[in-house]
Scaffold this motif. Structure first.
Motif, PDB file in Angstrom:
ATOM      1  N   MET A   1       0.823  -1.188   0.000  1.00 10.22           N
ATOM      2  CA  MET A   1       0.000   0.000   0.000  1.00 10.22           C
ATOM      3  C   MET A   1       0.865   1.249   0.000  1.00 10.22           C
ATOM      4  SD  MET A   1      -3.014  -1.238   2.622  1.00 10.22           S
ATOM      5  CE  MET A   1      -3.695   0.366   2.835  1.00 10.22           C
ATOM      6  N   GLY A   2       1.963   1.208   0.766  1.00 13.45           N
ATOM      7  CA  GLY A   2       2.846   2.363   0.806  1.00 13.45           C
ATOM      8  C   GLY A   2       3.398   2.703  -0.562  1.00 13.45           C
ATOM      9  N   VAL A   3       3.828   1.684  -1.284  1.00 14.58           N
ATOM     10  CA  VAL A   3       4.350   1.899  -2.634  1.00 14.58           C
ATOM     11  C   VAL A   3       3.257   2.492  -3.521  1.00 14.58           C
ATOM     12  CG1 VAL A   3       5.212   0.742  -4.703  1.00 14.58           C
ATOM     13  CG2 VAL A   3       6.108   0.110  -2.473  1.00 14.58           C
ATOM     14  N   GLY A   4       2.030   1.968  -3.403  1.00 16.22           N
ATOM     15  CA  GLY A   4       0.927   2.424  -4.237  1.00 16.22           C
ATOM     16  C   GLY A   4       0.589   3.888  -4.053  1.00 16.22           C
ATOM     17  N   ILE A   5       0.761   4.410  -2.845  1.00 19.70           N
ATOM     18  CA  ILE A   5       0.426   5.819  -2.608  1.00 19.70           C
ATOM     19  C   ILE A   5       1.676   6.696  -2.495  1.00 19.70           C
ATOM     20  CG2 ILE A   5      -1.824   5.357  -1.598  1.00 19.70           C
ATOM     21  CD1 ILE A   5      -0.621   5.703   1.162  1.00 19.70           C
ATOM     22  N   GLY A   6       2.821   6.129  -2.870  1.00 20.22           N
ATOM     23  CA  GLY A   6       4.041   6.918  -2.938  1.00 20.22           C
ATOM     24  C   GLY A   6       4.732   7.188  -1.611  1.00 20.22           C
ATOM     25  N   LEU A   7       4.497   6.349  -0.614  1.00 24.94           N
ATOM     26  CA  LEU A   7       5.181   6.507   0.664  1.00 24.94           C
ATOM     27  C   LEU A   7       6.454   5.664   0.669  1.00 24.94           C
ATOM     28  CD1 LEU A   7       2.194   6.243   3.162  1.00 24.94           C
ATOM     29  CD2 LEU A   7       3.449   8.294   2.504  1.00 24.94           C
ATOM     30  N   PRO A   8       7.480   6.096   1.394  1.00 26.43           N
ATOM     31  CA  PRO A   8       8.681   5.285   1.476  1.00 26.43           C
ATOM     32  C   PRO A   8       8.394   3.985   2.231  1.00 26.43           C
ATOM     33  CG  PRO A   8       8.854   7.181   2.938  1.00 26.43           C
ATOM     34  CD  PRO A   8       7.584   7.348   2.144  1.00 26.43           C
ATOM     35  N   VAL A   9       8.916   2.905   1.719  1.00 26.68           N
ATOM     36  CA  VAL A   9       8.723   1.590   2.326  1.00 26.68           C
ATOM     37  C   VAL A   9      10.092   1.012   2.632  1.00 26.68           C
ATOM     38  CG1 VAL A   9       7.781  -0.717   1.968  1.00 26.68           C
ATOM     39  CG2 VAL A   9       6.606   1.257   1.006  1.00 26.68           C
ATOM     40  N   ILE A  10      10.282   0.551   3.869  1.00 28.06           N
ATOM     41  CA  ILE A  10      11.562  -0.040   4.246  1.00 28.06           C
ATOM     42  C   ILE A  10      11.330  -1.372   4.942  1.00 28.06           C
ATOM     43  CG2 ILE A  10      12.731   2.195   4.471  1.00 28.06           C
ATOM     44  CD1 ILE A  10      12.425   1.886   7.529  1.00 28.06           C
ATOM     45  N   ASP A  51      -6.186 -12.834  -4.676  1.00 30.61           N
ATOM     46  CA  ASP A  51      -5.953 -12.795  -3.236  1.00 30.61           C
ATOM     47  C   ASP A  51      -5.673 -11.345  -2.835  1.00 30.61           C
ATOM     48  OD1 ASP A  51      -3.104 -12.155  -3.443  1.00 30.61           O
ATOM     49  OD2 ASP A  51      -2.821 -14.226  -4.056  1.00 30.61           O
ATOM     50  N   MET A  52      -5.608 -11.088  -1.544  1.00 30.43           N
ATOM     51  CA  MET A  52      -5.499  -9.717  -1.058  1.00 30.43           C
ATOM     52  C   MET A  52      -4.241  -8.995  -1.563  1.00 30.43           C
ATOM     53  SD  MET A  52      -5.493  -8.190   2.805  1.00 30.43           S
ATOM     54  CE  MET A  52      -3.767  -8.408   3.152  1.00 30.43           C
ATOM     55  N   LEU A  53      -3.090  -9.647  -1.506  1.00 28.25           N
ATOM     56  CA  LEU A  53      -1.857  -8.975  -1.933  1.00 28.25           C
ATOM     57  C   LEU A  53      -1.880  -8.650  -3.419  1.00 28.25           C
ATOM     58  CD1 LEU A  53       0.853 -10.849   0.164  1.00 28.25           C
ATOM     59  CD2 LEU A  53      -0.164  -8.604   0.580  1.00 28.25           C
ATOM     60  N   THR A  54      -2.384  -9.562  -4.234  1.00 25.21           N
ATOM     61  CA  THR A  54      -2.489  -9.308  -5.670  1.00 25.21           C
ATOM     62  C   THR A  54      -3.443  -8.146  -5.927  1.00 25.21           C
ATOM     63  OG1 THR A  54      -2.057 -11.630  -6.138  1.00 25.21           O
ATOM     64  CG2 THR A  54      -3.086 -10.347  -7.886  1.00 25.21           C
ATOM     65  N   ASP A  55      -4.554  -8.121  -5.204  1.00 26.65           N
ATOM     66  CA  ASP A  55      -5.536  -7.054  -5.356  1.00 26.65           C
ATOM     67  C   ASP A  55      -4.940  -5.700  -4.955  1.00 26.65           C
ATOM     68  OD1 ASP A  55      -8.113  -6.228  -6.106  1.00 26.65           O
ATOM     69  OD2 ASP A  55      -8.850  -6.375  -4.051  1.00 26.65           O
ATOM     70  N   LEU A  56      -4.196  -5.652  -3.850  1.00 24.39           N
ATOM     71  CA  LEU A  56      -3.583  -4.400  -3.413  1.00 24.39           C
ATOM     72  C   LEU A  56      -2.543  -3.906  -4.412  1.00 24.39           C
ATOM     73  CD1 LEU A  56      -3.134  -5.048   0.407  1.00 24.39           C
ATOM     74  CD2 LEU A  56      -4.720  -3.440  -0.673  1.00 24.39           C
ATOM     75  N   GLU A  57      -1.777  -4.836  -4.994  1.00 18.99           N
ATOM     76  CA  GLU A  57      -0.765  -4.448  -5.979  1.00 18.99           C
ATOM     77  C   GLU A  57      -1.402  -3.885  -7.251  1.00 18.99           C
ATOM     78  OE1 GLU A  57       1.576  -7.960  -6.528  1.00 18.99           O
ATOM     79  OE2 GLU A  57       2.699  -7.635  -4.669  1.00 18.99           O
ATOM     80  N   ALA A  58      -2.583  -4.375  -7.607  1.00 15.11           N
ATOM     81  CA  ALA A  58      -3.241  -3.951  -8.842  1.00 15.11           C
ATOM     82  C   ALA A  58      -4.119  -2.714  -8.651  1.00 15.11           C
ATOM     83  CB  ALA A  58      -4.090  -5.098  -9.388  1.00 15.11           C
ATOM     84  N   MET A  59      -4.331  -2.296  -7.410  1.00 16.63           N
ATOM     85  CA  MET A  59      -5.244  -1.192  -7.123  1.00 16.63           C
ATOM     86  C   MET A  59      -4.736   0.123  -7.712  1.00 16.63           C
ATOM     87  SD  MET A  59      -6.750  -0.270  -3.431  1.00 16.63           S
ATOM     88  CE  MET A  59      -7.956   0.987  -3.193  1.00 16.63           C
ATOM     89  N   ASP A  60      -5.649   0.935  -8.230  1.00 18.10           N
ATOM     90  CA  ASP A  60      -5.314   2.250  -8.764  1.00 18.10           C
ATOM     91  C   ASP A  60      -5.447   3.272  -7.654  1.00 18.10           C
ATOM     92  OD1 ASP A  60      -4.895   4.567 -10.163  1.00 18.10           O
ATOM     93  OD2 ASP A  60      -6.661   4.369 -11.450  1.00 18.10           O
ATOM     94  N   TYR A  61      -4.363   3.467  -6.912  1.00 12.95           N
ATOM     95  CA  TYR A  61      -4.395   4.360  -5.768  1.00 12.95           C
ATOM     96  C   TYR A  61      -4.616   5.809  -6.160  1.00 12.95           C
ATOM     97  CZ  TYR A  61      -2.863   0.416  -2.978  1.00 12.95           C
ATOM     98  OH  TYR A  61      -2.812  -0.804  -2.349  1.00 12.95           O
ATOM     99  N   ALA A  62      -4.278   6.184  -7.388  1.00 14.01           N
ATOM    100  CA  ALA A  62      -4.487   7.557  -7.845  1.00 14.01           C
ATOM    101  C   ALA A  62      -5.976   7.887  -7.942  1.00 14.01           C
ATOM    102  CB  ALA A  62      -3.817   7.769  -9.196  1.00 14.01           C
ATOM    103  N   ALA A  63      -6.817   6.875  -8.079  1.00 16.21           N
ATOM    104  CA  ALA A  63      -8.256   7.093  -8.215  1.00 16.21           C
ATOM    105  C   ALA A  63      -8.951   7.310  -6.877  1.00 16.21           C
ATOM    106  CB  ALA A  63      -8.885   5.910  -8.947  1.00 16.21           C
ATOM    107  N   ILE A  64      -8.235   7.122  -5.772  1.00 12.77           N
ATOM    108  CA  ILE A  64      -8.822   7.282  -4.449  1.00 12.77           C
ATOM    109  C   ILE A  64      -8.803   8.763  -4.080  1.00 12.77           C
ATOM    110  CG2 ILE A  64      -8.616   6.710  -1.997  1.00 12.77           C
ATOM    111  CD1 ILE A  64      -7.209   4.128  -2.870  1.00 12.77           C
ATOM    112  N   PRO A  65      -9.969   9.331  -3.729  1.00 11.54           N
ATOM    113  CA  PRO A  65      -9.998  10.752  -3.338  1.00 11.54           C
ATOM    114  C   PRO A  65      -9.168  10.983  -2.074  1.00 11.54           C
ATOM    115  CG  PRO A  65     -12.229   9.852  -3.539  1.00 11.54           C
ATOM    116  CD  PRO A  65     -11.278   8.721  -3.686  1.00 11.54           C
ATOM    117  N   ALA A  66      -8.487  12.086  -2.017  1.00  9.34           N
ATOM    118  CA  ALA A  66      -7.631  12.420  -0.867  1.00  9.34           C
ATOM    119  C   ALA A  66      -8.460  12.747   0.358  1.00  9.34           C
ATOM    120  CB  ALA A  66      -6.715  13.574  -1.201  1.00  9.34           C
TER     121      ALA A  66
END
Length: 66
Positions: A1-10, A51-66
């Motif tokens: 999810m962090g990657v999808g919305i542009g947050l740093p992931v470590i 599955d959940m991880l595949t769905d999260l990776e494919a999600m269009d996070y840009a389409a989610i209103p801020a």
């Protein structure tokens, strides 16, 4: 999810979690497996789709209103 919305992931070693997460570290490190078995049995539910991880990776996070 962090990657999808542009947050740093470590990745952290478990012993480094308290310093990084502070008071939340005890929750971040819990192993809390879950199952849909009971729901599937009670509702005769047979989910289809990714599955959940595949769905999260494919999600269009840009389409989610801020």
């Amino acid at each position: 999810m962090g990657v999808g919305i542009g947050l740093p992931v470590i990745s952290l070693a478990p012993e480094d979690a308290p310093e990084h997460f502070g008071w939340f570290a005890m929750f971040a490190g819990l192993d809390m497996p879950a199952s849909s078995r009971k729901t599937r049995e009670l509702l005769d539910w047979h989910p289809v789709g990714p599955d959940m991880l595949t769905d999260l990776e494919a999600m269009d996070y840009a389409a989610i209103p801020a």
